[in-house]
Motif scaffolding. Structure first.
Motif, PDB file in Angstrom:
ATOM      1  N   THR A  46       0.809  -0.944   0.007  1.00 39.14           N
ATOM      2  CA  THR A  46       0.042   0.007  -0.216  1.00 39.14           C
ATOM      3  C   THR A  46       0.938   1.326   0.051  1.00 39.14           C
ATOM      4  OG1 THR A  46      -1.650  -1.334   1.098  1.00 39.14           O
ATOM      5  CG2 THR A  46      -1.882   1.142   1.144  1.00 39.14           C
ATOM      6  N   LEU A  47       0.800   2.033  -0.928  1.00 39.32           N
ATOM      7  CA  LEU A  47       1.475   3.204  -1.014  1.00 39.32           C
ATOM      8  C   LEU A  47       0.815   4.607  -0.694  1.00 39.32           C
ATOM      9  CD1 LEU A  47       3.885   3.293  -4.224  1.00 39.32           C
ATOM     10  CD2 LEU A  47       4.409   2.611  -1.598  1.00 39.32           C
ATOM     11  N   CYS A  48       1.152   5.534   0.060  1.00 38.92           N
ATOM     12  CA  CYS A  48       0.588   6.673   0.013  1.00 38.92           C
ATOM     13  C   CYS A  48       1.175   7.762  -0.500  1.00 38.92           C
ATOM     14  CB  CYS A  48       0.499   6.983   1.624  1.00 38.92           C
ATOM     15  SG  CYS A  48      -0.457   8.640   2.067  1.00 38.92           S
ATOM     16  N   ILE A  49       0.701   8.498  -1.418  1.00 39.89           N
ATOM     17  CA  ILE A  49       1.312   9.367  -2.143  1.00 39.89           C
ATOM     18  C   ILE A  49       1.378  10.926  -1.648  1.00 39.89           C
ATOM     19  CG2 ILE A  49       1.723  10.357  -4.543  1.00 39.89           C
ATOM     20  CD1 ILE A  49       1.682   7.209  -4.499  1.00 39.89           C
ATOM     21  N   TYR A  63      -4.834  13.405 -12.870  1.00 38.55           N
ATOM     22  CA  TYR A  63      -3.673  13.110 -13.685  1.00 38.55           C
ATOM     23  C   TYR A  63      -3.314  11.537 -13.145  1.00 38.55           C
ATOM     24  CZ  TYR A  63       0.544  12.925 -16.050  1.00 38.55           C
ATOM     25  OH  TYR A  63       1.924  12.528 -17.015  1.00 38.55           O
ATOM     26  N   LEU A  64      -2.894  11.661 -12.026  1.00 42.79           N
ATOM     27  CA  LEU A  64      -2.333  10.291 -11.431  1.00 42.79           C
ATOM     28  C   LEU A  64      -3.232   9.178 -11.471  1.00 42.79           C
ATOM     29  CD1 LEU A  64      -0.274  11.450  -8.365  1.00 42.79           C
ATOM     30  CD2 LEU A  64       0.527  10.677 -10.678  1.00 42.79           C
ATOM     31  N   SER A  65      -4.669   9.428 -11.248  1.00 41.06           N
ATOM     32  CA  SER A  65      -5.473   8.489 -11.535  1.00 41.06           C
ATOM     33  C   SER A  65      -5.560   7.928 -12.809  1.00 41.06           C
ATOM     34  CB  SER A  65      -6.901   8.928 -10.682  1.00 41.06           C
ATOM     35  OG  SER A  65      -7.501   9.953 -11.330  1.00 41.06           O
ATOM     36  N   LYS A  83      -5.041   3.797 -12.864  1.00 43.64           N
ATOM     37  CA  LYS A  83      -6.207   2.974 -13.031  1.00 43.64           C
ATOM     38  C   LYS A  83      -6.162   1.692 -14.036  1.00 43.64           C
ATOM     39  CE  LYS A  83     -10.462   5.538 -11.359  1.00 43.64           C
ATOM     40  NZ  LYS A  83     -11.256   6.529 -11.948  1.00 43.64           N
ATOM     41  N   PRO A  84      -5.575   2.154 -15.300  1.00 41.31           N
ATOM     42  CA  PRO A  84      -5.522   0.971 -16.042  1.00 41.31           C
ATOM     43  C   PRO A  84      -4.376  -0.165 -15.459  1.00 41.31           C
ATOM     44  CG  PRO A  84      -4.834   2.897 -17.262  1.00 41.31           C
ATOM     45  CD  PRO A  84      -4.984   3.295 -15.805  1.00 41.31           C
ATOM     46  N   SER A 126      -7.460   5.337  -4.478  1.00 38.90           N
ATOM     47  CA  SER A 126      -8.472   6.307  -3.388  1.00 38.90           C
ATOM     48  C   SER A 126      -7.793   7.486  -2.941  1.00 38.90           C
ATOM     49  CB  SER A 126      -8.720   5.364  -2.109  1.00 38.90           C
ATOM     50  OG  SER A 126      -7.449   5.326  -1.224  1.00 38.90           O
ATOM     51  N   ARG A 127      -8.540   8.457  -2.757  1.00 38.13           N
ATOM     52  CA  ARG A 127      -8.064   9.737  -2.144  1.00 38.13           C
ATOM     53  C   ARG A 127      -8.429  10.106  -0.726  1.00 38.13           C
ATOM     54  NH1 ARG A 127     -10.413  14.797  -5.260  1.00 38.13           N
ATOM     55  NH2 ARG A 127      -9.831  15.641  -3.297  1.00 38.13           N
ATOM     56  N   ILE A 128      -7.702  10.974   0.176  1.00 37.85           N
ATOM     57  CA  ILE A 128      -8.185  10.990   1.507  1.00 37.85           C
ATOM     58  C   ILE A 128      -9.437  12.073   1.646  1.00 37.85           C
ATOM     59  CG2 ILE A 128      -5.885  10.660   2.588  1.00 37.85           C
ATOM     60  CD1 ILE A 128      -5.829  13.906   2.563  1.00 37.85           C
ATOM     61  N   ALA A 129     -10.340  11.905   2.283  1.00 41.20           N
ATOM     62  CA  ALA A 129     -11.496  12.432   2.610  1.00 41.20           C
ATOM     63  C   ALA A 129     -11.207  14.015   2.764  1.00 41.20           C
ATOM     64  CB  ALA A 129     -12.506  11.929   3.623  1.00 41.20           C
TER      65      ALA A 129
END
Lengths: 197, 197
Positions: free
Chosen positions: B81-84, B154-156, B160-161, B167-170
């Protein structure tokens, strides 16, 4: 989490400075960690150079690179009038107004019995030595705190017998502020110090 | 008035740092001028040491003294799991919560077409190389600014492919704040992101 040790050390050193809290110190340390070596070296060099060059003026005790300082050695100023301030920063603040053309004396602190700071811990002795010379007016420009008031009382008792005119800067409503935002003591002092028109 | 040259130089270097304006820089310079040589040298040394020791982790691009950093080399963390995040400071902010036990990837900036900052100016290439490995979830913890939104989009699109959960933080009302002080967009996002009870 363990952050880097050298980063923590910078943050710790920075947080010792005035106006910099723990969080800001960390933020600046992060910024420096990302900055180029040249930028960090420039900052570090400027600090070392400051310590090498800065000394106290042997006359007014202000910080200076040359002794005596530019104010004490200026022929355009009236050295018979002395403005007494707490810190070197106060000299710069008053100089910026371009209103005062006399000399200064920097106390480097204020008498504060509660903190154990007496007249011998600040530059009072140096002031008295100067007052033995050719001085005819002393303006006390100390901050209007409890310690400031105490120091004003102490100094005026010392200076009055020397037959030197002595005054303190006015307390009152700051220019541009609304009366309604001033505290009671300031308003009381402003009324007390009213000027006849 | 001419204040001392070395003092001005310190003030100028300090005012380049984040959170330090012209006036604070001057105040700190004054403070340093009055401090002992040891104190100033300690600060100056800590800065030079920082630059010598700090580098970027070759895996997550966070700042570190040892490569790979303590997070990337820890066996207790879930490296799938990576948090960007945008900046190294964000890693420390998230670590302080003790909630996240995965790995990080520091972008060192954000895509901002208006400022001429494209994906090639930040650590996107390094991220894509990591995503080729054994990663199954990516959490985008970017700041909710216009550029943040742009970078998230851009990143998603890129991620995605790859068949990786993303996900993004709330976004929502900060804990401890009153609804009445939150701006409309935050409130709208908080409603949009409501959680079924």
């Amino acid at each position: 989490m363990q952050t880097s040790e050298s980063l923590e050390r910078v943050a710790e050193e920075l947080s010792k400075l005035p106006s910099i809290g723990r969080k800001t110190a960390h933020r600046i340390a992060m910024h420096l960690a990302k900055s180029s070596s040249e930028e960090v070296t420039a900052l570090s060099d400027s600090l070392l150079q400051l310590k090498e060059r800065i000394k106290l003026c042997s006359i007014c005790c202000n910080i200076t690179e040359e002794d005596p300082c530019s104010i004490c050695s200026s022929e355009k100023r009236n050295h018979k009038t002395l403005c007494i301030v707490e810190e070197p920063g106060d000299v710069f603040a008053i100089e910026k107004t371009n209103e005062f053309r006399g000399g200064y004396h920097v106390l480097h602190g204020i008498i504060s019995p509660l903190d154990g700071i007496g007249p011998e811990d600040i530059k009072v002795k140096e002031l008295l030595m100067r007052l033995g010379g050719d001085i005819d007016e002393v303006i006390l420009a100390l901050n209007p705190s409890v310690e400031g008031e105490y120091t004003i009382t102490y100094l005026s008792k010392l200076i009055k017998p020397l037959n030197i005119r002595i005054s303190r800067i006015a307390r009152g409503i700051p220019v541009g502020t609304d009366l309604e935002f001033a505290d009671e003591i300031t308003i009381a002092k402003a009324i007390e110090g009213r000027i006849t028109l």
